[in-house]
Design a protein around this motif. Structure first.
Motif, short mmCIF file in Angstrom:
data_model
loop_
_atom_site.label_atom_id
_atom_site.label_comp_id
_atom_site.label_asym_id
_atom_site.label_seq_id
_atom_site.Cartn_x
_atom_site.Cartn_y
_atom_site.Cartn_z
N UNK A 184 38.90 36.37 33.57
CA UNK A 184 37.33 36.75 34.23
C UNK A 184 36.94 35.29 34.90
N UNK A 185 38.04 34.84 35.65
CA UNK A 185 37.33 33.66 36.44
C UNK A 185 37.02 34.05 37.92
N UNK A 186 36.03 33.46 38.31
CA UNK A 186 35.42 33.94 39.65
C UNK A 186 36.10 33.29 40.85
N UNK A 187 37.38 33.55 41.03
CA UNK A 187 37.93 32.92 42.00
C UNK A 187 38.14 33.81 43.20
N UNK A 188 39.13 33.26 44.19
CA UNK A 188 39.31 34.07 45.33
C UNK A 188 40.06 35.38 45.24
N UNK A 189 40.59 35.43 44.24
CA UNK A 189 41.32 36.74 43.91
C UNK A 189 40.48 37.99 43.45
N UNK A 237 34.48 40.88 57.28
CA UNK A 237 34.43 39.52 57.44
C UNK A 237 34.81 38.73 56.40
N UNK A 238 34.55 39.08 54.93
CA UNK A 238 34.96 38.42 53.85
C UNK A 238 36.56 38.26 53.78
N UNK A 239 36.95 39.37 54.22
CA UNK A 239 38.63 39.60 53.72
C UNK A 239 39.03 38.85 54.85
N UNK A 240 38.63 38.75 56.07
CA UNK A 240 39.17 37.80 57.23
C UNK A 240 39.01 36.49 57.04
N UNK A 241 37.93 35.97 56.27
CA UNK A 241 37.77 34.56 55.77
C UNK A 241 38.61 34.28 54.80
N UNK A 242 39.01 35.24 53.90
CA UNK A 242 39.98 34.82 53.07
C UNK A 242 41.31 34.76 53.71
N UNK A 272 37.25 30.12 46.71
CA UNK A 272 38.48 29.44 46.93
C UNK A 272 38.63 28.21 46.02
N UNK A 273 37.59 27.39 45.95
CA UNK A 273 37.43 26.12 45.32
C UNK A 273 37.92 26.09 43.72
#
Length: 313
Positions: free
Chosen positions: A261-266, A279-284, A95-96
């Motif tokens: 190819x940016x390793x972001x939240x998307x 768990x990861x989906x809910x965290x996002x 997310x950063x």
């Protein structure tokens, strides 16, 4: 002002509770066998049952939700079912990257929009007409198409930038700036004209008010009348558009990250959803909802500062 902030904060908390509840229920009401998806279709029934028990999937849905909420309130969003990495750490890293892209895009879009919007409102003419055409074209052209054109022209033909890839700022500031320039441009180009159009319209309305004629009659320089007085009163509608711009860029960054190819939240959201890593989906979902609510709260505070009538309403 304090009661105004309390009302906005309480409404934001209620909205976050509704969003997280609906997202959690939808995740587990798809009817899919999560444990089998994690282990593969060839896994035995015993292995699937053991994996489901390990993840707590054999418990009632309400029990699982209460446990998740209890952990979330203490800052524990669980652990990824695939990588075994804490969700807070995984989401925070990705997310950063996305937020750096979105905040830079919002900043430059707002900066250019204010400059162009003020010029178009004060000096009617070709800039004004060009802005109206640009707002229509910008709304019609998707950002991924602009991104492809930028890659072809600036990266492949002119070789000014690398077409894909991402450099972390802690590794190289210059490399980081070079790696996010094209993504930021792709997001800014498609949004700046629409925001500038809103600034123009709000400023024109403000310049028609009686207090502006009074200030001019007192001999104040035109730049002070426009920038220090009229622009402040025109900031309310523009701030609302700015909040929508930020949310729109946050959604648009998902596609842009894939293209560059940016390793972001998307990319994390897409991979986690396809894998069933709940768990990861809910965290996002929670993290993005909190960010959107905070941005809206900040915009509400700024609007209340610019226009006291907002606090009363």
């Amino acid at each position: 002002m304090l009661s105004f902030l309390v009302r906005r904060l309480l409404s934001g908390i209620a909205m976050l509770a509704v969003i997280s509840t609906l997202a959690y229920l939808l995740m587990f009401m798809t009817g899919t066998d999560i444990a089998r998806n994690l282990l593969g279709q060839n896994a035995s029934e015993e292995a699937v049952a053991a994996r489901a028990a390990q993840l707590g999937l054999d418990q009632p849905l309400l029990t699982r939700y209460v446990d998740w909420v209890s952990g979330a309130l203490h800052g524990d969003l669980g652990t990824s079912w695939f990588s075994s990495v804490p969700v807070t750490e995984l989401v925070g890293q990705r997310l950063g990257v996305t937020l750096s892209l979105v905040f830079l895009s919002t900043f430059f879009a707002a900066l250019v929009a204010v400059i162009v919007g003020v010029i178009a409102a004060v000096h009617r003419g070709w800039i004004d007409r060009g802005l109206q055409v640009g707002s229509i074209v910008g709304a019609a052209i998707p950002n991924y198409l602009v991104a492809l054109v930028l890659v072809i022209v600036l990266a492949i033909q002119l070789k000014w930038f690398e077409p894909t890839g991402y450099t972390r700022p802690q590794d190289s500031i210059s490399g980081w700036l070079m790696s996010i320039t094209l993504p930021v441009l792709a997001l800014v180009v498609t949004t700046v004209a629409g925001v500038a159009q809103q600034v123009r319209g709000s400023l024109i309305d403000a310049l028609r008010q009686d207090y502006v004629r009074t200030l001019r009659s007192r001999g104040l320089p035109e730049w002070r009348v426009v920038l220090l007085h009229a622009l402040r009163n025109a900031a309310g509608p523009a701030l609302s558009v700015l909040a929508l711009l930020f949310v729109g860029l946050l959604g648009g960054a998902v596609i842009i990250e894939q293209l560059f190819a940016i390793p972001g939240a998307g990319s994390l959201a897409i991979s986690s959803t396809s894998q069933g890593d709940i768990p990861v989906v809910m965290g996002l979902v929670v993290a993005i909802a909190v960010i959107v609510l905070v941005v809206n709260l900040v915009i509400d505070i700024l609007q209340g500062w610019f226009n006291p009538k907002v606090r009363i309403s």
